[in-house]
Scaffold this motif. Structure first.
Motif, PDB file in Angstrom:
ATOM      1  N   TYR A 230       0.747  -1.202   0.120  1.00 54.33           N
ATOM      2  CA  TYR A 230      -0.081   0.004  -0.071  1.00 54.33           C
ATOM      3  C   TYR A 230       0.778   1.403   0.038  1.00 54.33           C
ATOM      4  N   SER A 231       0.348   2.120  -0.537  1.00 52.93           N
ATOM      5  CA  SER A 231       1.120   3.448  -0.519  1.00 52.93           C
ATOM      6  C   SER A 231       0.479   4.380   0.593  1.00 52.93           C
ATOM      7  N   HIS A 232       1.457   5.033   1.424  1.00 53.00           N
ATOM      8  CA  HIS A 232       1.069   5.773   2.498  1.00 53.00           C
ATOM      9  C   HIS A 232       0.884   7.256   1.877  1.00 53.00           C
ATOM     10  N   TYR A 233      -0.481   7.725   1.136  1.00 60.50           N
ATOM     11  CA  TYR A 233      -0.441   8.664   0.629  1.00 60.50           C
ATOM     12  C   TYR A 233      -0.783  10.106   1.362  1.00 60.50           C
ATOM     13  N   GLU A 234      -1.615   9.786   2.426  1.00 64.79           N
ATOM     14  CA  GLU A 234      -1.829  10.794   3.432  1.00 64.79           C
ATOM     15  C   GLU A 234      -1.833  10.256   4.752  1.00 64.79           C
ATOM     16  N   ILE A 235      -1.474  10.993   5.794  1.00 67.63           N
ATOM     17  CA  ILE A 235      -1.272  10.494   7.177  1.00 67.63           C
ATOM     18  C   ILE A 235      -2.434   9.391   7.782  1.00 67.63           C
ATOM     19  N   SER A 236      -3.520   9.552   7.357  1.00 66.19           N
ATOM     20  CA  SER A 236      -4.472   8.510   7.721  1.00 66.19           C
ATOM     21  C   SER A 236      -5.007   7.553   6.499  1.00 66.19           C
ATOM     22  N   ASN A 237      -4.392   7.571   5.453  1.00 66.53           N
ATOM     23  CA  ASN A 237      -5.092   6.753   4.167  1.00 66.53           C
ATOM     24  C   ASN A 237      -3.743   6.338   3.519  1.00 66.53           C
ATOM     25  N   PHE A 238      -4.225   4.901   3.139  1.00 62.37           N
ATOM     26  CA  PHE A 238      -3.341   3.958   2.398  1.00 62.37           C
ATOM     27  C   PHE A 238      -4.074   3.379   1.280  1.00 62.37           C
ATOM     28  N   SER A 239      -3.417   3.430   0.143  1.00 59.31           N
ATOM     29  CA  SER A 239      -4.222   2.948  -1.179  1.00 59.31           C
ATOM     30  C   SER A 239      -3.336   1.891  -1.923  1.00 59.31           C
ATOM     31  N   LYS A 240      -3.830   1.088  -2.666  1.00 58.66           N
ATOM     32  CA  LYS A 240      -3.088   0.105  -3.549  1.00 58.66           C
ATOM     33  C   LYS A 240      -3.521   0.264  -4.853  1.00 58.66           C
ATOM     34  N   ASP A 241      -2.573   0.099  -5.880  1.00 63.43           N
ATOM     35  CA  ASP A 241      -2.666  -0.042  -7.278  1.00 63.43           C
ATOM     36  C   ASP A 241      -3.372   1.409  -7.827  1.00 63.43           C
ATOM     37  N   GLY A 242      -2.943   2.384  -7.121  1.00 59.29           N
ATOM     38  CA  GLY A 242      -3.475   3.743  -7.399  1.00 59.29           C
ATOM     39  C   GLY A 242      -4.817   4.286  -6.983  1.00 59.29           C
ATOM     40  N   CYS A 243      -5.352   3.206  -6.128  1.00 54.77           N
ATOM     41  CA  CYS A 243      -6.680   3.484  -5.938  1.00 54.77           C
ATOM     42  C   CYS A 243      -6.900   4.350  -4.579  1.00 54.77           C
ATOM     43  N   PHE A 244      -6.314   5.515  -4.726  1.00 53.77           N
ATOM     44  CA  PHE A 244      -6.472   6.722  -3.813  1.00 53.77           C
ATOM     45  C   PHE A 244      -7.831   7.351  -3.939  1.00 53.77           C
ATOM     46  N   SER A 245      -8.402   7.952  -2.834  1.00 56.84           N
ATOM     47  CA  SER A 245      -9.551   8.448  -2.968  1.00 56.84           C
ATOM     48  C   SER A 245      -9.552   9.888  -3.706  1.00 56.84           C
ATOM     49  N   LEU A 246     -10.256   9.712  -5.066  1.00 56.81           N
ATOM     50  CA  LEU A 246     -10.459  11.078  -5.574  1.00 56.81           C
ATOM     51  C   LEU A 246     -11.076  12.020  -4.766  1.00 56.81           C
ATOM     52  N   HIS A 247     -11.952  11.826  -4.251  1.00 51.69           N
ATOM     53  CA  HIS A 247     -12.886  12.573  -3.359  1.00 51.69           C
ATOM     54  C   HIS A 247     -11.977  13.325  -2.336  1.00 51.69           C
ATOM     55  N   ASN A 248     -11.229  12.544  -1.584  1.00 52.79           N
ATOM     56  CA  ASN A 248     -10.305  13.347  -0.727  1.00 52.79           C
ATOM     57  C   ASN A 248      -9.276  14.211  -1.416  1.00 52.79           C
ATOM     58  N   THR A 249      -8.716  13.535  -2.458  1.00 50.33           N
ATOM     59  CA  THR A 249      -7.621  14.537  -3.072  1.00 50.33           C
ATOM     60  C   THR A 249      -8.329  15.745  -3.773  1.00 50.33           C
ATOM     61  N   ASN A 250      -9.580  15.846  -3.704  1.00 50.36           N
ATOM     62  CA  ASN A 250     -10.196  17.071  -4.282  1.00 50.36           C
ATOM     63  C   ASN A 250      -9.983  18.373  -3.225  1.00 50.36           C
ATOM     64  N   TYR A 251     -10.133  17.631  -1.882  1.00 47.12           N
ATOM     65  CA  TYR A 251     -10.160  18.664  -0.808  1.00 47.12           C
ATOM     66  C   TYR A 251      -8.472  19.154  -0.603  1.00 47.12           C
ATOM     67  N   TRP A 252      -7.609  18.372  -0.949  1.00 53.32           N
ATOM     68  CA  TRP A 252      -6.340  18.683  -0.855  1.00 53.32           C
ATOM     69  C   TRP A 252      -5.860  19.441  -1.984  1.00 53.32           C
ATOM     70  N   ASN A 253      -6.531  19.333  -3.183  1.00 53.11           N
ATOM     71  CA  ASN A 253      -6.063  20.043  -4.276  1.00 53.11           C
ATOM     72  C   ASN A 253      -6.884  21.164  -4.596  1.00 53.11           C
ATOM     73  N   LYS A 254      -7.682  21.610  -3.679  1.00 53.17           N
ATOM     74  CA  LYS A 254      -8.323  22.851  -3.923  1.00 53.17           C
ATOM     75  C   LYS A 254      -9.318  22.697  -4.998  1.00 53.17           C
ATOM     76  N   THR A 255      -9.846  21.699  -5.307  1.00 52.63           N
ATOM     77  CA  THR A 255     -10.719  21.430  -6.336  1.00 52.63           C
ATOM     78  C   THR A 255     -12.142  22.159  -5.899  1.00 52.63           C
ATOM     79  N   HIS A 256     -13.044  22.674  -6.583  1.00 52.20           N
ATOM     80  CA  HIS A 256     -14.276  23.116  -5.877  1.00 52.20           C
ATOM     81  C   HIS A 256     -15.190  22.092  -5.666  1.00 52.20           C
TER      82      HIS A 256
END
Ligand SMILES: C[S@@+](CC[C@H](N)C(=O)[O-])C[C@H]1O[C@@H](n2cnc3c(N)ncnc32)[C@H](O)[C@@H]1O
Ligand code: SF4
Length: 375
Positions: A230-256
């Protein structure tokens, strides 16, 4: 690109640690669902025709409401927003609600990601939290979901509570790994004011949390999950095979994003707004076309501090050029001086343009970010 968050404000029972907005009375259920559909129409301009890539039913407990209502809300979104051809459509679920027929109706709607709140596997731990489900229900839900056509599964776990030994914690992670979910969120238990947990600890009926235990268990999860691929891509979040949460990355990327439902938050690049966190008042306001939210215009300081807070939690880290473009020269000098100190202490690492936490830094991330904030 944009996202939509839909807050379903109902739960069967109040978990002792939870300060999210929810009601355990379902009396207003139909009224809240109708108001949410009306709010979707009222807010159809909010995202300014941006293409919606993620829709997230969160809560509260979205698995508690009928799949027809989920379908109805989703159809209302489809009619009023521009949806991308491929979207991430997530629903949060509690194990006691999962049945074969519920999962199959979600598949028909097009839900392609489920976030399942397992939290712990031992019944005594689930009772400590006042969860509704028991260990058998947790296994049953995991089996049904891993057999289903919904291939993107997240599991939520909590660590750092008394009586969770390191051995128990490792065992929970081992069980989860057998099911090979694409995503695992590990949350350190936090004691929020105005929760029963806070009162129990104050009265002495529950023991205080031990920060050293939480740190140890954070490191156990990090090591085990990274070793398992798993990739430890955020302090509380781990994902495999690139399946990180797109929804959460919206918050971090300043997506509207637009938040629908009581207590939901929205962000459009310049302002943040949050809906009334009371089901009855929310319905009244929406039904009568009155303002059902408060708005805050973000100033430069808010924007910089939020960026530091959220990006430091991610493996991508803080981009130095972004910070320098937003800060004055003297602010940036001060920021850099602080960063150099953290680098010397082995808490921050620098990689080209990005600054991220080392493993030791992750253990004291809150104090690092507050030392970097503009005041
Ligand atoms: C608010 S819940 C909503 C989803 C669903 N009702 C559930 O319980 O899984 C989302 C996640 O936040 C976690 N959470 C809420 N309050 C927390 C706290 N004080 N400490 C750690 N995790 C918390 C929950 O355990 C859950 O995994
Ligand atoms: S943790 Fe989930 S189920 Fe428990 S009270 Fe909070 S929202 Fe409801």
């Amino acid at each position: 690109m944009a996202g939509i968050y839909i807050h379903v404000p109902f739960c069967t029972q109040a978990c002792y640690y939870c300060d999210f907005h929810f009601s355990t009375s379902l009396k207003l259920k139909q009224r809240v669902i109708s108001a949410m559909k009306k709010e979707i129409v009222q807010q159809k301009k909010y995202l300014d025709n941006l293409e919606v890539k993620t829709i997230y039913f969160g809560g509260g407990t979205p698995s508690l409401i009928e799949s027809d209502a989920i379908d109805d809300i989703y159809s209302t979104v489809q009619r009023n927003f521009i949806l991308s051809d491929v979207i991430e459509l997530t629903i949060e679920a509690n194990p006691e609600d999962i049945t074969e027929s519920l999962v199959s109706s979600w598949e028909k709607i097009g839900i392609n990601r489920v976030s399942l709140g397992i939290q712990a596997f031992k019944d005594q731990h689930l009772k400590y939290m006042n969860r509704v489900h028991n260990s058998n229900q947790a296994f049953h839900a995991l089996e049904l979901l891993t057999k289903s056509k919904i291939k993107n599964l997240n599991i939520d776990l909590i660590y750092g509570f008394p009586n969770l030994s390191d051995f128990d914690w490792e065992a929970s992670l081992d069980v989860i790994l057998k099911f090979e979910p694409q995503h695992i969120s590990c949350y350190s238990l936090t004691v929020e004011k105005q929760t029963p947990l806070f009162q129990f600890i104050n009265k002495g009926t529950y023991s205080k949390l031990n920060p050293e235990q939480a740190n140890r268990q954070f490191l156990i999860a990090r090591k085990k999950l990274i070793n398992a691929g798993y990739s430890h891509y955020e302090i509380s979040n781990f994902s495999k095979d690139g399946c990180f949460s797109l929804h959460n990355t919206n918050y971090w990327n300043k997506t509207h994003y637009l938040g629908i439902g009581p207590s939901a938050h929205s962000f459009n690049g310049t302002t943040r707004q949050w809906n009334i966190n009371n089901n009855f008042k929310y319905c009244n306001a929406v039904e009568n076309n009155m303002q059902h939210y408060e708005v805050e215009k973000l100033n430069r300081k808010n924007i910089i501090n939020e960026y530091i807070l959220t990006m430091l939690r991610t493996s991508r880290g803080i981009k130095q050029d972004w910070i320098s473009s937003k800060m004055t020269e003297s602010e940036y000098q001060k920021f850099n001086k602080q960063i150099e100190k953290f680098i010397d202490l082995g808490l921050i690492q620098k990689n080209d343009n990005s600054l991220s936490c080392t493993e030791s830094g992750m253990l004291i991330i809150d104090s690092i970010s507050s030392d970097l904030f503009l005041i």
